[in-house]
Design a protein around this motif. Sequence first.
Motif, PDB file in Angstrom:
ATOM      1  N   ILE A  96       0.839  -1.203   0.000  1.00 34.54           N
ATOM      2  CA  ILE A  96       0.000   0.000   0.000  1.00 34.54           C
ATOM      3  C   ILE A  96       0.871   1.250   0.000  1.00 34.54           C
ATOM      4  O   ILE A  96       0.602   2.196  -0.744  1.00 34.54           O
ATOM      5  N   GLN A  97       1.954   1.268   0.788  1.00 34.70           N
ATOM      6  CA  GLN A  97       2.869   2.414   0.800  1.00 34.70           C
ATOM      7  C   GLN A  97       3.454   2.656  -0.582  1.00 34.70           C
ATOM      8  O   GLN A  97       3.532   3.796  -1.039  1.00 34.70           O
ATOM      9  N   HIS A  98       3.877   1.601  -1.258  1.00 38.41           N
ATOM     10  CA  HIS A  98       4.487   1.758  -2.578  1.00 38.41           C
ATOM     11  C   HIS A  98       3.471   2.293  -3.589  1.00 38.41           C
ATOM     12  O   HIS A  98       3.778   3.180  -4.386  1.00 38.41           O
ATOM     13  N   ILE A  99       2.265   1.771  -3.543  1.00 37.56           N
ATOM     14  CA  ILE A  99       1.224   2.225  -4.464  1.00 37.56           C
ATOM     15  C   ILE A  99       0.894   3.694  -4.209  1.00 37.56           C
ATOM     16  O   ILE A  99       0.722   4.478  -5.132  1.00 37.56           O
ATOM     17  N   GLN A 100       0.835   4.087  -2.934  1.00 35.22           N
ATOM     18  CA  GLN A 100       0.508   5.466  -2.605  1.00 35.22           C
ATOM     19  C   GLN A 100       1.599   6.434  -3.041  1.00 35.22           C
ATOM     20  O   GLN A 100       1.315   7.589  -3.331  1.00 35.22           O
ATOM     21  N   ARG A 101       2.849   5.977  -3.079  1.00 30.93           N
ATOM     22  CA  ARG A 101       3.922   6.864  -3.548  1.00 30.93           C
ATOM     23  C   ARG A 101       3.639   7.277  -4.980  1.00 30.93           C
ATOM     24  O   ARG A 101       3.771   8.430  -5.325  1.00 30.93           O
ATOM     25  N   GLY A 102       3.315   6.340  -5.845  1.00 33.48           N
ATOM     26  CA  GLY A 102       2.855   6.575  -7.194  1.00 33.48           C
ATOM     27  C   GLY A 102       3.638   7.533  -8.068  1.00 33.48           C
ATOM     28  O   GLY A 102       3.189   7.878  -9.143  1.00 33.48           O
ATOM     29  N   LYS A 103       4.776   8.017  -7.643  1.00 31.98           N
ATOM     30  CA  LYS A 103       5.512   9.016  -8.407  1.00 31.98           C
ATOM     31  C   LYS A 103       5.995   8.480  -9.746  1.00 31.98           C
ATOM     32  O   LYS A 103       5.993   9.195 -10.741  1.00 31.98           O
ATOM     33  N   LEU A 104       6.376   7.217  -9.799  1.00 38.29           N
ATOM     34  CA  LEU A 104       6.880   6.660 -11.049  1.00 38.29           C
ATOM     35  C   LEU A 104       5.807   6.704 -12.140  1.00 38.29           C
ATOM     36  O   LEU A 104       6.110   6.961 -13.301  1.00 38.29           O
ATOM     37  N   ILE A 105       4.568   6.489 -11.778  1.00 42.00           N
ATOM     38  CA  ILE A 105       3.481   6.556 -12.759  1.00 42.00           C
ATOM     39  C   ILE A 105       3.359   7.973 -13.306  1.00 42.00           C
ATOM     40  O   ILE A 105       3.175   8.171 -14.504  1.00 42.00           O
ATOM     41  N   GLU A 106       3.495   8.974 -12.447  1.00 44.82           N
ATOM     42  CA  GLU A 106       3.466  10.368 -12.911  1.00 44.82           C
ATOM     43  C   GLU A 106       4.606  10.629 -13.884  1.00 44.82           C
ATOM     44  O   GLU A 106       4.418  11.281 -14.909  1.00 44.82           O
ATOM     45  N   ILE A 107       5.791  10.128 -13.558  1.00 44.15           N
ATOM     46  CA  ILE A 107       6.961  10.327 -14.410  1.00 44.15           C
ATOM     47  C   ILE A 107       6.731   9.715 -15.783  1.00 44.15           C
ATOM     48  O   ILE A 107       7.049  10.314 -16.810  1.00 44.15           O
ATOM     49  N   LEU A 108       6.161   8.520 -15.812  1.00 45.08           N
ATOM     50  CA  LEU A 108       5.918   7.836 -17.080  1.00 45.08           C
ATOM     51  C   LEU A 108       4.934   8.587 -17.975  1.00 45.08           C
ATOM     52  O   LEU A 108       4.950   8.420 -19.183  1.00 45.08           O
ATOM     53  N   HIS A 109       4.089   9.414 -17.374  1.00 45.70           N
ATOM     54  CA  HIS A 109       3.098  10.133 -18.163  1.00 45.70           C
ATOM     55  C   HIS A 109       3.544  11.528 -18.591  1.00 45.70           C
ATOM     56  O   HIS A 109       2.776  12.256 -19.195  1.00 45.70           O
ATOM     57  N   CYS A 110       4.772  11.898 -18.284  1.00 44.95           N
ATOM     58  CA  CYS A 110       5.306  13.176 -18.768  1.00 44.95           C
ATOM     59  C   CYS A 110       5.522  13.071 -20.268  1.00 44.95           C
ATOM     60  O   CYS A 110       6.166  12.145 -20.743  1.00 44.95           O
ATOM     61  N   ARG A 111       5.006  14.012 -21.000  1.00 44.15           N
ATOM     62  CA  ARG A 111       5.164  13.977 -22.451  1.00 44.15           C
ATOM     63  C   ARG A 111       6.537  14.489 -22.894  1.00 44.15           C
ATOM     64  O   ARG A 111       7.020  14.124 -23.938  1.00 44.15           O
ATOM     65  N   GLN A 112       7.147  15.351 -22.093  1.00 43.19           N
ATOM     66  CA  GLN A 112       8.461  15.888 -22.435  1.00 43.19           C
ATOM     67  C   GLN A 112       9.532  15.056 -21.734  1.00 43.19           C
ATOM     68  O   GLN A 112       9.501  14.886 -20.516  1.00 43.19           O
ATOM     69  N   TRP A 123      12.988  12.162  -7.869  1.00 45.55           N
ATOM     70  CA  TRP A 123      12.410  11.039  -7.124  1.00 45.55           C
ATOM     71  C   TRP A 123      13.490  10.060  -6.673  1.00 45.55           C
ATOM     72  O   TRP A 123      13.491   9.612  -5.520  1.00 45.55           O
ATOM     73  N   LEU A 124      14.423   9.719  -7.569  1.00 49.08           N
ATOM     74  CA  LEU A 124      15.504   8.796  -7.201  1.00 49.08           C
ATOM     75  C   LEU A 124      16.358   9.366  -6.067  1.00 49.08           C
ATOM     76  O   LEU A 124      16.767   8.631  -5.162  1.00 49.08           O
ATOM     77  N   ALA A 125      16.623  10.686  -6.116  1.00 50.76           N
ATOM     78  CA  ALA A 125      17.428  11.316  -5.060  1.00 50.76           C
ATOM     79  C   ALA A 125      16.715  11.229  -3.719  1.00 50.76           C
ATOM     80  O   ALA A 125      17.338  10.940  -2.692  1.00 50.76           O
ATOM     81  N   LYS A 126      15.405  11.449  -3.720  1.00 50.35           N
ATOM     82  CA  LYS A 126      14.641  11.381  -2.473  1.00 50.35           C
ATOM     83  C   LYS A 126      14.495   9.944  -1.978  1.00 50.35           C
ATOM     84  O   LYS A 126      14.572   9.677  -0.788  1.00 50.35           O
ATOM     85  N   ARG A 127      14.252   9.019  -2.888  1.00 49.86           N
ATOM     86  CA  ARG A 127      13.950   7.632  -2.512  1.00 49.86           C
ATOM     87  C   ARG A 127      15.203   6.807  -2.241  1.00 49.86           C
ATOM     88  O   ARG A 127      15.241   6.030  -1.292  1.00 49.86           O
ATOM     89  N   PHE A 128      16.230   6.950  -3.078  1.00 51.83           N
ATOM     90  CA  PHE A 128      17.410   6.093  -2.972  1.00 51.83           C
ATOM     91  C   PHE A 128      18.706   6.873  -2.765  1.00 51.83           C
ATOM     92  O   PHE A 128      19.769   6.282  -2.700  1.00 51.83           O
ATOM     93  N   GLY A 129      18.627   8.204  -2.704  1.00 56.38           N
ATOM     94  CA  GLY A 129      19.831   9.022  -2.618  1.00 56.38           C
ATOM     95  C   GLY A 129      20.520   8.953  -1.266  1.00 56.38           C
ATOM     96  O   GLY A 129      19.887   8.722  -0.234  1.00 56.38           O
ATOM     97  N   GLN A 130      21.824   9.151  -1.324  1.00 58.57           N
ATOM     98  CA  GLN A 130      22.645   9.236  -0.120  1.00 58.57           C
ATOM     99  C   GLN A 130      23.270  10.620  -0.105  1.00 58.57           C
ATOM    100  O   GLN A 130      23.830  11.065  -1.108  1.00 58.57           O
ATOM    101  N   GLU A 131      23.174  11.288   1.031  1.00 57.73           N
ATOM    102  CA  GLU A 131      23.713  12.647   1.146  1.00 57.73           C
ATOM    103  C   GLU A 131      25.236  12.613   1.018  1.00 57.73           C
ATOM    104  O   GLU A 131      25.909  11.839   1.687  1.00 57.73           O
TER     105      GLU A 131
END
Length: 192
Positions: A96-112, A123-131
């Motif tokens: 449920i947490q992963h589905i609610q994040r849903g950011k990847l679906i938004e990214i896939l729908h960017c036309r540019q 998104w990758l920096a926030k989700r998997f990034g290391q400072e």
Amino acid sequence: MTISPSPNLYVDSTVYTFARRSLVPLRYDSLWKIETGVVRTLTLLEDGTLVTLGLWGSGDVVGILSKAAPEKIECLTPVEAILPKSSWHKAADKMIQHIQRGKLIEILHCRQAELALVQLFSWLAKRFGQEVEQGQMIDLRLTHEDIAAIIGSTRVTVTRLLNAFEKQGIIQRMQRRFIVLHAQPNFWHYEI
């Protein structure tokens, strides 16, 4: 594919180790819980195009979660995962947490492609990034082709955009790792 079982803290589970770029076996009767590492789920379209369905990291639960066929789970880093057999109620919360994040679906729908790539790096920096000193390091060693598959673009377009982002001081490349440099006005204004 390297699968090395080893004991872990779960009484009913074994930790399996997978090498980078190996495939995690899919089973229709179970799900994998990622202990360490990052995987992507993907499918192959009839025309041979690879489509990324999701990126998953530590604590996430993956498996056959869609009707997309054939579905695969590819390790983007070395991965340790378990098949939790008696704790499905815990897996539901993670899904449920992963589905609610849903950011990847938004990214896939960017036309540019430029906007999609900007949003992907954010998104990758926030989700998997290391400072790190310069910004957020994304330690996934993604190829230009991997990135193109994620955003629904071509490798040539991704290469051109990455070169432009580097010249603009938005990202820094270190082999196949990326550092999203500290907030740059011409980069972050794309976020909504």
